[in-house]
Design an enzyme around this catalytic site. Structure first.
Site, PDB file in Angstrom:
ATOM      1  N   GLU A 276      23.767  34.270  11.486  1.00 53.44           N
ATOM      2  CA  GLU A 276      22.611  33.530  11.982  1.00 53.44           C
ATOM      3  C   GLU A 276      21.903  34.360  13.050  1.00 53.44           C
ATOM      4  O   GLU A 276      22.392  35.381  13.496  1.00 53.44           O
ATOM      5  CB  GLU A 276      23.036  32.157  12.507  1.00 53.44           C
ATOM      6  CG  GLU A 276      24.019  32.172  13.662  1.00 53.44           C
ATOM      7  CD  GLU A 276      23.372  32.448  14.992  1.00 53.44           C
ATOM      8  OE1 GLU A 276      22.279  31.930  15.264  1.00 53.44           O
ATOM      9  OE2 GLU A 276      23.969  33.204  15.788  1.00 53.44           O
ATOM     10  N   THR A 309      28.208  33.988  13.804  1.00 52.08           N
ATOM     11  CA  THR A 309      27.120  33.997  14.780  1.00 52.08           C
ATOM     12  C   THR A 309      26.799  35.429  15.178  1.00 52.08           C
ATOM     13  O   THR A 309      27.587  36.349  14.947  1.00 52.08           O
ATOM     14  CB  THR A 309      27.484  33.226  16.060  1.00 52.08           C
ATOM     15  OG1 THR A 309      28.417  34.001  16.839  1.00 52.08           O
ATOM     16  CG2 THR A 309      28.065  31.863  15.746  1.00 52.08           C
ATOM     17  N   ASP A 310      25.644  35.612  15.794  1.00 53.31           N
ATOM     18  CA  ASP A 310      25.326  36.910  16.378  1.00 53.31           C
ATOM     19  C   ASP A 310      25.974  37.014  17.752  1.00 53.31           C
ATOM     20  O   ASP A 310      26.579  36.058  18.250  1.00 53.31           O
ATOM     21  CB  ASP A 310      23.816  37.111  16.447  1.00 53.31           C
ATOM     22  CG  ASP A 310      23.429  38.580  16.337  1.00 53.31           C
ATOM     23  OD1 ASP A 310      24.225  39.443  16.759  1.00 53.31           O
ATOM     24  OD2 ASP A 310      22.334  38.874  15.832  1.00 53.31           O
ATOM     25  N   TRP A 311      25.803  38.148  18.397  1.00 52.92           N
ATOM     26  CA  TRP A 311      26.469  38.494  19.658  1.00 52.92           C
ATOM     27  C   TRP A 311      26.251  37.427  20.737  1.00 52.92           C
ATOM     28  O   TRP A 311      25.140  37.186  21.166  1.00 52.92           O
ATOM     29  CB  TRP A 311      25.947  39.852  20.130  1.00 52.92           C
ATOM     30  CG  TRP A 311      26.566  40.384  21.376  1.00 52.92           C
ATOM     31  CD1 TRP A 311      26.239  40.059  22.658  1.00 52.92           C
ATOM     32  CD2 TRP A 311      27.627  41.350  21.475  1.00 52.92           C
ATOM     33  NE1 TRP A 311      27.012  40.762  23.547  1.00 52.92           N
ATOM     34  CE2 TRP A 311      27.873  41.563  22.850  1.00 52.92           C
ATOM     35  CE3 TRP A 311      28.373  42.064  20.535  1.00 52.92           C
ATOM     36  CZ2 TRP A 311      28.828  42.467  23.309  1.00 52.92           C
ATOM     37  CZ3 TRP A 311      29.336  42.955  20.994  1.00 52.92           C
ATOM     38  CH2 TRP A 311      29.550  43.153  22.352  1.00 52.92           C
ATOM     39  N   GLN A 312      27.332  36.788  21.167  1.00 53.95           N
ATOM     40  CA  GLN A 312      27.339  35.840  22.287  1.00 53.95           C
ATOM     41  C   GLN A 312      26.337  34.700  22.106  1.00 53.95           C
ATOM     42  O   GLN A 312      25.900  34.075  23.069  1.00 53.95           O
ATOM     43  CB  GLN A 312      27.060  36.573  23.609  1.00 53.95           C
ATOM     44  CG  GLN A 312      27.737  35.958  24.802  1.00 53.95           C
ATOM     45  CD  GLN A 312      27.682  36.858  26.020  1.00 53.95           C
ATOM     46  OE1 GLN A 312      26.885  37.789  26.105  1.00 53.95           O
ATOM     47  NE2 GLN A 312      28.543  36.599  26.987  1.00 53.95           N
TER      48      GLN A 312
END
Length: 800
Positions: A276, A309-312
């Site tokens: 995402e 998910t993407d980073w953090q």
């Protein structure tokens, strides 16, 4: 602000046990041609299935084991200050928390234009350059080689390809996209909405599908292949201000027609995983959106693979999006409202702690975690990690092979796009007899790192050329091979910021170009990635543009020619200097092996065939203007979508239709069964006389168009034929000026003539109305070949 206890009754994703079996493609051949053939038929669909043993394994896991499998941590959390493995940290993250996956150097997953973190691997042109080839075979090969080299390092999963369509030209990830080409046709039936079938995919869909097939192949059996990851779902490229990670404002019908199709194509190609996006769309953070990640991704598109998910991004619900008052609430929003399976945390145990607490407090059903972990485990099983989790030494000798280098060079050769060629100054004469000196300057002239851009060895690109260890060729080196070292004079002038390049003396350079046959200016951008690449103006730095002005003034009244080579990831503004040069060559970011191909195009060894996969704006007012604009929007770019010149003249003639009328049945009340409705492409037919048209052999439901192309030049050429369809009038949503529906790249020997065909189907005419109904409105249409190019031809047809 809503907390965990205030969010009521949002369905968990689907509420189903993920035990469905999906169709797979069977193929005895692994060639690119076989993998990509029948592209106009029904795509194979997802290849993911959850086996009984994986369901049982997930169902028997402890709560801590479940959240561990759903957690992704960056590899630095296992290393000490010297970059060595810290066994105490290993025991904590793996032994205590059971973390299921790790990312980042040295096991980076983002193999975005080759295995860019594997030592010795061959890097290809960035995706924007690959798109400029309009050659799906090259995309397939890039994917195959990327997979092989990534697997050689023991990594079975990559975060690629990017399927965002470039919208705002300021966006720093334009170079990671396949450009702005849009539209695919969609089909199917669900209880609440229409979904989709790909028939004639556009540029992003075709190139994305091809590279996915190259990466994955039969990845469940072939251990030289990897699991691909389509990203970033969805709307990431449409930030309203062009800045990375900024909000996107996208009307839903535009989202369906312009942003969804490339991801649908990937799902239909069997992509194993998805990521995402960082952003919010219309004010709703995607990472917590039931609509975007469950209704749209899972139900409408039919994606059943693993979603990360993407980073953090989960934390950003609390820290930036401000839809959750705590990290715990953020975890609840994501898990309760969406279908996310894995969380890229990536530097704390916060998700694991909070997910466990939510289940223990009975605010979240444990089964929600089991469903996700079953998909994660299935992916690991499919990739062979239960059989052999380590790298295969047999793959190492093939990394960086001469064959792979030539594949990268071929991709660069077909990507390079000649945008301007006044008085046919190109190709340059290879054996100049008088005044044969070529003076080369500019920050991109002698830089491999500049050719490669970001995501190359390091996230922000290599610090200097030494990181490439001699693997690659600069434009300067290529020019010396093509024209002879004694012909080429290199003079540094300015750096990428437009400042004087070290001890470079501008007076010395200006003196050197007196009497030169040609001056080649290699300008553009230094490497960057993501938010680091944010800029406020598209214009190249003043010092670079001023260099063009100084050269023009110095050679005024002479026969010296000026060639501008642009090495850039997005279309940088040239102001009035575009008119001061004789030729403009767009090299994009061709990769470390792109220097010699650039020189080959300049010399004429290669007949250029690249075409712009995006609109090149003329100024700040059209940074978001794309070719598929509505008819009321002005379109006066510096260079339009599809622009590009070759050294051969190709003539187009005899655009004809097999029949002038296409018949459509109305889908709905008049059909006797669901199959009949599906055959009508599941669209709503609207006209002033809305009647049912019974299908029959005498009333065609498709139109075959053909056009004749002839190479009238004396050089072999590869010519891209573009097919566009325009609805002349539409009563509700304004029709686009042009809409790309297909392209063909054909090879023509000198004097050769070929007939190129294109089939107009009912599905190719559908669009989403304001109510999000997918429909066709009967009336007149225009089929155009090579719109926005000098060879443009068009013909009318009617839908009844």
């Amino acid at each position: 602000m809503a907390g965990v206890d205030q969010i009521l009754d949002t369905n968990t994703y689907g509420g189903r046990t993920p035990d469905a079996t999906y169709p797979t493609r069977s193929s005895s051949s692994d060639s690119a041609e076989d993998a990509l053939k029948n592209r106009h038929g029904r795509p194979p669909g997802p290849t993911i299935q959850i086996d009984t043993d994986m369901l049982e394994l997930a169902g028997n896991m402890t709560l801590r084991e479940l959240v561990g499998q759903m957690t992704q941590i960056q590899i630095g959390m296992l290393l000490d200050g010297r970059g060595r493995l810290d066994l105490t940290k290993v025991q904590y993250w793996i032994g205590e928390w059971g973390v299921g996956s790790f990312l980042d150097t040295p096991t980076k997953l983002d193999s975005v234009h080759g295995a860019n973190y594997v030592d010795g691997s061959v890097l290809f042109p960035q995706q924007i350059g690959l798109a400029a080839t309009f050659n799906t075979i090259l995309a397939y090969e890039a994917g195959r080689i990327t997979a092989k080299d990534t697997r050689a390092a023991g990594i079975p999963w990559v975060f690629a390809p990017i399927l965002d369509v470039a919208v705002h030209k300021l966006w720093p990830r334009v170079y990671e996209s396949f450009g702005e080409g849009k539209y695919a046709t969609l089909k199917g039936k669900y209880a609440f909405a229409l979904s989709f079938e790909l028939t004639d995919p556009h540029l992003v869909s075709e190139m994305g599908s091809a590279i996915i097939k190259g990466m994955q192949g039969n990845y469940k059996k072939d251990r030289t292949r990897v699991a691909a990851c389509m990203k970033h779902f969805i709307g990431y490229s449409a930030s309203h201000n062009g800045q990375d990670k900024s909000s996107a404002w996208i009307p839903d019908n535009y989202l369906m027609d312009y942003f969804v199709p490339s991801f649908q194509a990937a799902v239909d190609a069997g992509v194993a995983t998805a990521m995402e996006t960082y952003i919010d769309v219309n004010g709703q953070p995607v990472v917590s959106s039931h609509f975007y990640l469950t209704e749209l991704l899972r139900h409408r598109l039919g994606f059943q693979g693993m979603l990360v998910t993407d980073w953090q991004e989960l934390d950003r619900l609390y820290t930036e999006h401000r839809t959750a008052p705590s990290l715990k609430d953020a975890a609840f929003q994501c898990l309760k409202q969406t279908s996310v399976d894995m969380v890229m945390v990536p530097e704390s145990e916060s998700f694991s702690v909070n997910a466990m607490a939510l289940v223990q407090e009975r605010k979240l059903d444990k089964q929600r975690l089991v469903e996700s972990v079953a998909k994660i485990l299935q992916l690991k099983k499919d990739l062979g990690l239960f059989e052999q989790p380590l790298s295969d030494p047999k793959l190492l000798p093939s990394v960086g092979s001469q064959q792979d280098i030539e594949a990268a060079r071929n991709a660069a050769r077909e990507s390079i796009t000649v945008l301007k060629n006044d008085k046919s100054v190109l190709p340059l004469v290879r054996s100049m007899k008088t005044n044969g000196r070529i003076v080369v300057t500019g920050p991109a002239a002698n830089s491999i790192r500049a050719l490669s851009g970001g995501w190359s060895i390091k996230w922000q690109g290599a610090s200097d050329d030494s990181w490439y260890q001699g693997r690659g060729e600069t434009i300067l080196e290529g020019l010396k091979k093509e024209f002879g070292a004694s012909t080429i004079l290199h003079k540094p002038t300015v750096d990428f910021d437009g400042n004087p390049d070290g001890d470079a003396n501008s007076k010395d350079f200006l003196k050197a170009i007196k009497g030169a046959d040609t001056v080649i200016l290699c300008l553009g951008e230094k490497p960057y990635a993501e938010i680091v690449g944010n800029i406020d103006s598209l214009d190249l730095p003043f010092g670079q543009l001023d260099l063009i002005r100084k050269v023009k003034a110095q050679i005024q009244g002479t026969s010296t020619r000026v060639v501008l080579v642009l090495v850039e990831g997005r279309p940088r503004g040239l102001q009035e200097t575009a008119g001061m040069v004789d030729a403009i060559v767009m090299a994009y970011l061709p990769g470390p092996w792109g220097g010699h191909p650039v020189a080959e195009v300049l010399s004429g060894t290669v007949n250029p065939s690249g075409r712009l996969p995006m609109t090149y704006p003329s100024g700040p007012s059209d940074m978001t203007t794309n070719y598929y604009r509505s008819g009321v929007d002005p379109y006066n770019p510096l260079f339009p979508f599809g622009a590009g010149l070759s050294y051969s003249k190709v003539e187009y003639r005899d655009l004809t239709l097999g029949n002038p009328t296409l018949h459509i049945r109305r889908c709905g009340v008049s059909q006797k069964n669901e199959q009949e409705c599906d055959e009508a492409d599941d669209v709503e037919l609207e006209s002033k006389n809305d009647v049912t048209v019974e299908g029959s052999q005498s009333k065609p439901t498709s139109i075959v168009a053909d056009v004749t192309v002839q190479n009238t030049g004396n050089r072999a050429v590869k010519e891209t034929v573009f097919w566009y369809i325009t609805q002349d009038y539409r009563s509700d949503v304004m029709p686009e000026a042009f809409l790309l529906k297909g392209f063909d790249k054909v090879s023509l020997a000198p004097g050769q003539t070929k007939k190129v065909q294109f089939t107009v189907t009912r599905a190719a005419l559908a669009y989403h109305s304001r109510s999000l109904r997918k429909k066709i409105e009967a009336g007149s249409f225009t089929l155009t070949v090579n719109a926005m190019r000098p060879e443009v031809q068009s013909v009318k047809f009617t839908v009844v």
